[in-house]
Design a protein around this motif. Structure first.
Motif, short mmCIF file in Angstrom:
data_model
loop_
_atom_site.label_atom_id
_atom_site.label_comp_id
_atom_site.label_asym_id
_atom_site.label_seq_id
_atom_site.Cartn_x
_atom_site.Cartn_y
_atom_site.Cartn_z
N PHE A 196 -1.39 4.72 32.53
CA PHE A 196 -0.38 4.92 31.49
C PHE A 196 -1.01 5.48 30.22
CE2 PHE A 196 2.58 3.58 28.14
CZ PHE A 196 3.72 4.19 28.62
N TRP A 252 -2.03 9.18 30.84
CA TRP A 252 -0.85 10.03 30.82
C TRP A 252 -0.32 10.21 29.40
CZ3 TRP A 252 4.03 8.44 29.22
CH2 TRP A 252 5.02 9.42 29.32
N LEU A 273 3.62 -1.56 27.24
CA LEU A 273 3.80 -0.12 27.41
C LEU A 273 4.09 0.57 26.07
CD1 LEU A 273 5.81 0.02 30.75
CD2 LEU A 273 3.37 0.43 30.40
#
Length: 180
Positions: A26, A29, A109
């Motif tokens: 994550f 990216w 996140l």
């Protein structure tokens, strides 16, 4: 859950590996997408595990989010023991704590995404790690900002022309930089 982990402690190692790989995936990216790089085209699964370990702040963000949720869940359990009125009943329910665990994942996140964007903005503003790269086909050094690496590729950014360069490691003879 605790009983399963006591019976199968190796699951903890597998869970850590999976979490570390996902965090690295994550972060990689979120950071590299700002430079137009689709990291999935250049990375292998093992690269994502290393990505989370290369950027220890991602783990700090994970621990902060988990700590917030654990503290909130404990507070929720205290409210549940006191038998709250209708206003606090949802907060003190096991269902709230179940949903709160998903909130922890979303919080992690969001924190990592914000951190990666901040890092990308800093790099775009010229605050990244400057390296001198010598390529195998020439002896001349060229200055770039190092965006990152995978097991097979190095990602470089030329801030003067705002251009990204992706080179296989075989094409790079040397990467040099000033020690901090």
């Amino acid at each position: 859950m605790a009983a399963v982990l006591r019976e199968h402690p190796a699951l903890l190692v597998s869970a850590f590996y999976l979490a570390a790989s996902f965090i690295g995936l994550f972060y990689s990216w979120a950071f590299l997408r700002r430079f137009g790089i689709n990291v999935f085209n250049y990375a292998q699964i093992s690269d994502f595990l290393l990505a989370s370990l290369k950027e220890p702040y991602t783990w700090a963000l994970v621990f902060i989010a988990v700590a917030f949720v654990l503290i909130d869940n404990r507070s929720s359990m205290r409210v549940e023991r006191k038998r709250p009125g209708k206003l606090w009943a949802w907060y003190g329910s096991p269902r709230y704590r179940f949903v709160n665990n998903f909130a922890a994942v979303l919080m992690v996140l969001a924190f990592i995404f914000a951190f990666a964007n901040k890092q990308a903005n800093n790099t775009l503003d010229g605050e990244g790690k400057m390296v001198d790269v010598t390529f195998a086909e020439s002896a001349d050094e060229q200055a770039y900002t190092l965006l990152g690496t995978t097991g097979q590729f190095v990602f470089l950014y030329d801030i003067d022309v705002r251009r990204v360069h992706i080179h296989p490691f075989e094409a790079v003879s040397e990467i040099a930089f000033q020690a901090d």
